[in-house]
Design a protein around this motif. Structure first.
Motif, PDB file in Angstrom:
ATOM      1  N   TYR A 192       0.827  -1.202   0.000  1.00 52.15           N
ATOM      2  CA  TYR A 192       0.000   0.000   0.000  1.00 52.15           C
ATOM      3  C   TYR A 192       0.865   1.257   0.000  1.00 52.15           C
ATOM      4  CZ  TYR A 192      -2.964   3.750   1.757  1.00 52.15           C
ATOM      5  OH  TYR A 192      -3.600   4.954   1.908  1.00 52.15           O
ATOM      6  N   GLU A 240      -8.065  -7.605   5.041  1.00 53.01           N
ATOM      7  CA  GLU A 240      -9.062  -7.100   4.085  1.00 53.01           C
ATOM      8  C   GLU A 240      -9.047  -5.576   4.037  1.00 53.01           C
ATOM      9  OE1 GLU A 240     -10.915  -8.817   1.894  1.00 53.01           O
ATOM     10  OE2 GLU A 240      -9.624 -10.444   2.596  1.00 53.01           O
ATOM     11  N   TYR A 241      -8.818  -4.941   5.165  1.00 49.77           N
ATOM     12  CA  TYR A 241      -8.745  -3.474   5.202  1.00 49.77           C
ATOM     13  C   TYR A 241      -7.583  -2.979   4.350  1.00 49.77           C
ATOM     14  CZ  TYR A 241      -7.775   1.186   7.072  1.00 49.77           C
ATOM     15  OH  TYR A 241      -7.512   2.534   7.197  1.00 49.77           O
ATOM     16  N   LYS A 243      -6.026  -4.618   1.932  1.00 50.87           N
ATOM     17  CA  LYS A 243      -6.293  -4.943   0.532  1.00 50.87           C
ATOM     18  C   LYS A 243      -7.216  -3.903  -0.101  1.00 50.87           C
ATOM     19  CE  LYS A 243      -5.730  -9.951   1.057  1.00 50.87           C
ATOM     20  NZ  LYS A 243      -6.440 -11.261   1.071  1.00 50.87           N
ATOM     21  N   GLY A 244      -8.207  -3.469   0.683  1.00 52.93           N
ATOM     22  CA  GLY A 244      -9.108  -2.440   0.178  1.00 52.93           C
ATOM     23  C   GLY A 244      -8.386  -1.134  -0.101  1.00 52.93           C
ATOM     24  N   ARG A 245      -7.433  -0.774   0.774  1.00 53.48           N
ATOM     25  CA  ARG A 245      -6.652   0.448   0.559  1.00 53.48           C
ATOM     26  C   ARG A 245      -5.780   0.315  -0.693  1.00 53.48           C
ATOM     27  NH1 ARG A 245      -6.296   3.643   5.234  1.00 53.48           N
ATOM     28  NH2 ARG A 245      -5.422   5.225   3.836  1.00 53.48           N
ATOM     29  N   ASP A 247      -6.388  -1.620  -3.307  1.00 51.97           N
ATOM     30  CA  ASP A 247      -7.259  -1.622  -4.489  1.00 51.97           C
ATOM     31  C   ASP A 247      -7.690  -0.219  -4.892  1.00 51.97           C
ATOM     32  OD1 ASP A 247      -7.129  -4.367  -4.613  1.00 51.97           O
ATOM     33  OD2 ASP A 247      -9.003  -4.702  -3.533  1.00 51.97           O
ATOM     34  N   LYS A 248      -7.742   0.696  -3.920  1.00 50.21           N
ATOM     35  CA  LYS A 248      -8.206   2.051  -4.212  1.00 50.21           C
ATOM     36  C   LYS A 248      -7.097   2.976  -4.711  1.00 50.21           C
ATOM     37  CE  LYS A 248     -12.061   1.881  -0.926  1.00 50.21           C
ATOM     38  NZ  LYS A 248     -12.623   2.415   0.343  1.00 50.21           N
TER      39      LYS A 248
END
Length: 275
Positions: A192, A240-241, A243-245, A247-248
Motif C-alpha cells: 500500500y 481485508e482493510y 487490501k481495500g486500501r 485496491d483504491k
C-alpha cells in the motif's frame, strides 16, 4: 523491522549462488547442490540470458549485481536496459516459463516495479514479471540461519540505544507471535505504501508517504500499542482493510482493470510467490 544490515554481495558468481540458496529456502525445494534451483550453465556458454532456472516451478531468475556507488538514475537505466535485453533472449528458450524474476543488489525501487508491471502489459508477456531489490532479498535472507551463516558470517547489528527497561513480552494471541500472519500484514502494508508513493510521484507535488501516520492509524483502528500487539483474531479484518486500501490506489485500480491481481493470498505469500 530488519534485524541486520546485510552487506551487498560484490562477487557475481557468489550473488547467483546466494540467490539459488535463498529461493531453495523460500520455496522449500531441494538444495542448490541438488539442482532444484541451479545455475543454468556457466559464463561463456549459451545461456540465452538466463542465470537460474527451476524446472519444478518453471521460474527463471536473472541476477544483476550493480555498483551502488553510482547515481540511482544510472543504475535504474542500466537495469531497464538489462531487462529489455534478457527478455528478448528468454523468448528463444525451449521451455515454458511461469515466472520471470529480476533480482539485483540495487535497492527496492518503485520506479522499477512500475516499469516491470507496465512492460508485462505492453509486451503482453505470457508470464508475470517481477523485480526484487536488495531490501526484499535481505528481508528473506535474515529469516534463514543457513543463509546467514554461509553468506554473512560477520553480521552487522543495527545500531540501537540500550533499552531503558527490558522489553515487554508480547501477550498471548498477539499478531507478532504468528510469524506468517505478521509477515503477510507487513507485505500488504508495504504494498500500500509503495503504491501510494507511486501515485504521489506521478502527481509531481513532492509528497512522501507518511509511514508513521499509516502505522498509527492501524494501531488506533485496533486499539493496540503497536502493530505486533494487534490481536491475531483481527488478522482477517486487518488484511481485508489493507487490501481495500491497495485496491483504491491508482496503480491498484489500473491493474484490476486489466484483470491482474494486486497482491498474493497468504498461502502463496508463505511460499515466496509474490504478486
Amino acid at each position: 523491522m530488519a534485524l541486520y544490515q546485510l552487506p551487498r554481495l560484490k562477487n557475481e558468481k557468489k550473488f547467483e549462488e546466494f540467490i539459488c540458496d535463498l529461493f531453495n529456502e523460500i520455496e522449500n525445494t531441494d538444495s542448490f547442490q541438488n539442482t532444484e534451483y541451479q545455475n543454468f550453465g556457466v559464463k561463456g556458454q549459451n545461456q540465452k540470458g538466463i542465470d537460474i532456472f527451476s524446472a519444478k516451478t518453471k521460474t527463471v531468475i536473472q541476477c544483476k549485481l550493480k555498483d551502488i556507488t553510482k547515481r540511482d538514475e544510472l543504475i535504474r537505466k542500466s537495469l531497464i536496459e538489462d531487462i529489455h535485453l534478457d527478455l528478448k533472449k528468454a523468448f528463444d528458450l525451449q521451455f515454458d516459463i511461469n515466472r520471470f524474476i529480476f533480482v539485483s543488489t540495487f535497492r527496492d525501487d518503485s520506479a522499477l516495479q512500475e516499469f516491470t508491471s507496465k512492460l508485462q502489459d505492453e509486451a503482453r508477456l505470457p508470464f508475470p514479471l517481477y523485480y526484487w531489490g536488495w531490501d526484499t532479498l535481505a528481508k528473506y535472507a535474515e529469516q534463514y540461519e543457513s543463509i546467514l551463516i554461509k553468506y554473512f558470517p560477520k553480521l552487522i547489528p543495527k545500531a540501537s540505544k540500550p533499552p531503558k527497561k527490558p522489553a515487554l513480552a508480547l501477550p498471548e494471541g498477539s499478531l507478532g507471535l504468528d510469524l506468517h500472519k505478521k509477515n503477510y500484514i507487513s507485505y500488504l502494508s508495504k504494498r500500500y505504501g509503495d503504491w501510494k508513493q507511486i501515485q504521489f510521484d506521478h502527481e509531481g507535488n513532492g509528497e512522501k508517504f507518511n509511514w508513521a501516520s499509516h502505522n498509527r492509524s492501524l494501531m488506533n483502528r485496533y486499539h493496540a500499542s503497536g502493530i505486533n500487539y494487534i490481536p491475531v483474531a483481527y488478522f482477517d479484518d486487518l488484511a481485508e482493510y489493507l487490501k481495500g486500501r491497495i485496491d483504491k490506489t491508482i496503480f491498484g485500480k489500473s491493474k484490476q482493470s486489466k484483470g491482474r491481481r494486486n497482491y498474493s493470498p497468504i498461502g502463496e505469500h508463505m511460499k515466496g510467490i509474490l504478486d
